[in-house]
Design a protein around this motif. Structure first.
Motif, PDB file in Angstrom:
ATOM      1  N   ASN A  52     -16.391   4.423 -10.173  1.00  0.00           N
ATOM      2  CA  ASN A  52     -14.919   5.164 -11.085  1.00  0.00           C
ATOM      3  C   ASN A  52     -15.050   4.055 -12.327  1.00  0.00           C
ATOM      4  O   ASN A  52     -14.087   4.141 -13.564  1.00  0.00           O
ATOM      5  CB  ASN A  52     -13.873   4.277 -10.865  1.00  0.00           C
ATOM      6  CG  ASN A  52     -13.583   5.312  -8.835  1.00  0.00           C
ATOM      7  OD1 ASN A  52     -13.931   6.089  -8.606  1.00  0.00           O
ATOM      8  ND2 ASN A  52     -14.119   3.955  -8.206  1.00  0.00           N
ATOM      9  N   ASP A  53     -15.753   3.676 -12.780  1.00  0.00           N
ATOM     10  CA  ASP A  53     -16.255   2.335 -14.159  1.00  0.00           C
ATOM     11  C   ASP A  53     -16.501   3.419 -15.441  1.00  0.00           C
ATOM     12  O   ASP A  53     -17.182   4.322 -14.795  1.00  0.00           O
ATOM     13  CB  ASP A  53     -17.107   1.537 -13.626  1.00  0.00           C
ATOM     14  CG  ASP A  53     -16.695   0.779 -12.989  1.00  0.00           C
ATOM     15  OD1 ASP A  53     -15.273   0.747 -12.069  1.00  0.00           O
ATOM     16  OD2 ASP A  53     -17.527   0.088 -12.416  1.00  0.00           O
ATOM     17  N   MET A  54     -16.373   2.468 -16.076  1.00  0.00           N
ATOM     18  CA  MET A  54     -16.760   2.864 -17.484  1.00  0.00           C
ATOM     19  C   MET A  54     -18.158   2.857 -18.399  1.00  0.00           C
ATOM     20  O   MET A  54     -18.779   1.722 -17.451  1.00  0.00           O
ATOM     21  CB  MET A  54     -15.714   2.502 -18.409  1.00  0.00           C
ATOM     22  CG  MET A  54     -14.520   3.528 -19.026  1.00  0.00           C
ATOM     23  SD  MET A  54     -13.847   2.821 -20.742  1.00  0.00           S
ATOM     24  CE  MET A  54     -11.946   3.739 -20.775  1.00  0.00           C
TER      25      MET A  54
ATOM     26  N   GLY B  98     -18.690  -6.658  -6.744  1.00  0.00           N
ATOM     27  CA  GLY B  98     -17.959  -5.327  -7.278  1.00  0.00           C
ATOM     28  C   GLY B  98     -17.960  -5.899  -9.285  1.00  0.00           C
ATOM     29  O   GLY B  98     -17.872  -7.243  -9.398  1.00  0.00           O
ATOM     30  N   GLY B  99     -17.025  -4.709  -9.408  1.00  0.00           N
ATOM     31  CA  GLY B  99     -17.000  -5.285 -11.337  1.00  0.00           C
ATOM     32  C   GLY B  99     -17.375  -3.811 -12.170  1.00  0.00           C
ATOM     33  O   GLY B  99     -16.982  -2.475 -11.920  1.00  0.00           O
ATOM     34  N   ASN B 100     -18.405  -3.409 -13.392  1.00  0.00           N
ATOM     35  CA  ASN B 100     -18.890  -2.787 -13.777  1.00  0.00           C
ATOM     36  C   ASN B 100     -20.079  -2.416 -13.202  1.00  0.00           C
ATOM     37  O   ASN B 100     -21.641  -2.325 -13.056  1.00  0.00           O
ATOM     38  CB  ASN B 100     -18.735  -3.003 -15.548  1.00  0.00           C
ATOM     39  CG  ASN B 100     -18.940  -1.551 -16.285  1.00  0.00           C
ATOM     40  OD1 ASN B 100     -19.947  -1.714 -15.837  1.00  0.00           O
ATOM     41  ND2 ASN B 100     -18.189  -1.025 -16.704  1.00  0.00           N
TER      42      ASN B 100
ATOM     43  N   GLY C 162      -8.464  -0.271  -8.160  1.00  0.00           N
ATOM     44  CA  GLY C 162      -8.920  -0.990  -9.216  1.00  0.00           C
ATOM     45  C   GLY C 162      -8.877  -1.606 -10.387  1.00  0.00           C
ATOM     46  O   GLY C 162      -7.577  -1.037 -11.248  1.00  0.00           O
ATOM     47  N   GLU C 163      -9.831  -1.047 -11.421  1.00  0.00           N
ATOM     48  CA  GLU C 163      -9.122  -1.439 -12.677  1.00  0.00           C
ATOM     49  C   GLU C 163      -7.944  -0.709 -13.493  1.00  0.00           C
ATOM     50  O   GLU C 163      -8.508   0.252 -13.420  1.00  0.00           O
ATOM     51  CB  GLU C 163     -10.697  -1.596 -13.752  1.00  0.00           C
ATOM     52  CG  GLU C 163     -11.501  -2.697 -13.384  1.00  0.00           C
ATOM     53  CD  GLU C 163     -12.744  -2.150 -13.067  1.00  0.00           C
ATOM     54  OE1 GLU C 163     -12.980  -1.428 -11.939  1.00  0.00           O
ATOM     55  OE2 GLU C 163     -13.697  -2.941 -12.601  1.00  0.00           O
ATOM     56  N   THR C 164      -7.486  -1.388 -14.445  1.00  0.00           N
ATOM     57  CA  THR C 164      -6.387  -0.336 -14.517  1.00  0.00           C
ATOM     58  C   THR C 164      -7.311   0.254 -15.938  1.00  0.00           C
ATOM     59  O   THR C 164      -8.667  -0.247 -16.275  1.00  0.00           O
ATOM     60  CB  THR C 164      -5.018  -1.057 -15.653  1.00  0.00           C
ATOM     61  OG1 THR C 164      -6.157  -2.602 -16.563  1.00  0.00           O
ATOM     62  CG2 THR C 164      -4.311  -2.273 -14.571  1.00  0.00           C
TER      63      THR C 164
ATOM     64  N   SER D  28     -19.787  -4.976  -2.014  1.00  0.00           N
ATOM     65  CA  SER D  28     -18.209  -4.226  -2.302  1.00  0.00           C
ATOM     66  C   SER D  28     -18.023  -3.905  -4.194  1.00  0.00           C
ATOM     67  O   SER D  28     -18.670  -3.688  -4.581  1.00  0.00           O
ATOM     68  CB  SER D  28     -17.200  -5.740  -2.559  1.00  0.00           C
ATOM     69  OG  SER D  28     -17.072  -6.046  -3.382  1.00  0.00           O
ATOM     70  N   SER D  29     -17.440  -2.633  -3.688  1.00  0.00           N
ATOM     71  CA  SER D  29     -17.490  -1.800  -5.329  1.00  0.00           C
ATOM     72  C   SER D  29     -18.280  -1.548  -5.388  1.00  0.00           C
ATOM     73  O   SER D  29     -18.934  -0.798  -4.521  1.00  0.00           O
ATOM     74  CB  SER D  29     -16.236  -2.513  -5.659  1.00  0.00           C
ATOM     75  OG  SER D  29     -15.186  -2.164  -7.058  1.00  0.00           O
ATOM     76  N   ALA D  30     -18.460  -2.226  -6.954  1.00  0.00           N
ATOM     77  CA  ALA D  30     -19.733  -2.069  -7.720  1.00  0.00           C
ATOM     78  C   ALA D  30     -20.491  -1.973  -6.778  1.00  0.00           C
ATOM     79  O   ALA D  30     -21.822  -1.329  -6.726  1.00  0.00           O
ATOM     80  CB  ALA D  30     -19.909  -2.489  -9.203  1.00  0.00           C
TER      81      ALA D  30
END
Ligand SMILES: [Ca+2]
Ligand SMILES: [Ca+2]
Lengths: 241, 241
Positions: B139-141, B91-93, A174-176, B124-126
């Motif tokens: 989990n992202d901002m 994935g990413g944001n 996961g991103e820091t 994947s992820s996002a």
């Protein structure tokens, strides 16, 4: 124009192994006493259980010799803000908190009283996030959909509470925290102050100083992050107004 | 009504110390081959640098003997979705990804093609977050404001990718992942599948099975979380449709 503004923006309300606001109680007491506040208006909107949260906060404030009333026990939240001597917005989930501030129409009344009549404002964690430009640098899960990410704007920058550098040797993908803030700066130019746990920002008018015991990391778009020690004057960040 | 649906929902694209999609390349190859897909439409919207991201993804797919085209290189994104043989959302944001899917009007076309004509979908992820009911358990901002947190709804539950249990002995006071998901369940009843890094969910029609090497944790409102081993059939979660 000089801004009348009295803020205590805390990264986290609780230190591991001690009670609610215990580790920073001297600072909190000094902050409200300085401005002659004996009764504080509490905003418990960030947690689901308003009554339980209020009991916890009231107990901590009583131990500091301060009275605490919760906005959810008042008939009219807008009136409660207008009559408050001081305000404390507690932590929890930032999305829930901001949405409820909008739902209860207290965004403008709080901003007005803090910036125009110097209402002392204390926030911790989510309560610190909503004091800034936007909640775009919260760590929380988006469990509810607020009408906007725009927050109270009591300072012209964003804060990331509970700021933490990556664990050395971590293999989690996961991103820091730093990578997340960098992603924010791909989209926006607003500076971000990463407030480590145990730190707080004290603002009086045009002066802002880092307090507590750990420090912060300042992220300006396009620049290397700067490590800031406790006691650092960051009043220049208030200038973009 | 039986649903035509072919999904591969991966927790994370990259394992520490290996290349993009390398650790799961056999699974990815098998997934697309099974449905006769030789060319995949890539959606790079979760990262800022579409070109760089596309190069990385194209390289990984070429190593699997698959062709990859990016939606951002096509004239009309809606047409690109309509003509795709298979789709991969990287994935990413998650906020940036969902907002861009809305901005480009591809939410409905993707949902339609996946649920009505069986377009193979890999995320994947996002890209896994947006396949579910909502992005409320990302989990992202929240670096940008999408018009809604409602996502593609390819499955009737939410996923938390990169799921992680708390570090034993941690003294950080930010919410643990489990506490965050519990906060979500204070607001909503949608089940949440916490997919650990190294895990993925394979869905074919009305059948859903956990794949990979680590496992998952299932959160149902009002119940104790359940640890799920690799190979577990969780088709019952598809039943709320
Ligand atoms: Ca929080
Ligand atoms: Ca992410």
């Amino acid at each position: 124009m000089s801004v009348t503004r009295r803020l205590l923006l805390i990264s986290n309300s609780t230190e591991h192994g001690s009670g609610f606001l215990e580790y920073c109680s001297e600072r909190v007491k000094a902050f409200f006493s300085k401005y002659g506040v004996s009764k504080v208006l509490f905003v418990p909107y960030a947690l689901f259980d308003y009554d339980g949260y209020t009991r916890k906060a009231r107990n901590a404030f009583q131990n500091m010799g301060l009275e605490l009333e919760s906005i959810h026990e008042k008939e009219d939240p807008v009136e409660a803000v207008k009559e408050a001597q001081g305000i404390f917005i507690g932590g929890g989930n930032t999305f829930r908190l901001l949405k409820t501030l909008y739902d209860n129409n207290v965004i403008e009344p709080i901003t007005e009283r803090v910036l125009q009549s110097g209402l002392p404002y204390m926030g911790s964690s989510a309560g610190t996030n909503v004091a800034t430009v936007s909640i775009c640098t919260t760590n929380d899960m988006p469990i509810v959909f607020p009408p906007s990410f725009k927050a109270l704007g009591l300072v012209p920058f964003n804060i990331n509470p509970h700021y933490i550098d990556p664990e050395p040797g971590s293999i989690h993908m996961g991103e820091t925290r730093e990578e997340r803030i960098k992603q924010y700066h791909e989209e926006r130019t607003t500076p971000v102050l990463g407030l480590k746990e145990g730190s707080m920002l004290e603002v009086e008018g045009d002066k802002a100083v880092l307090r507590g015991k750990t420090g912060a990391k300042l992220f300006i778009r396009g620049q290397e992050p700067q490590v800031l020690e406790i006691g650092t004057d960051i009043s220049h960040l208030l200038k973009s107004e």
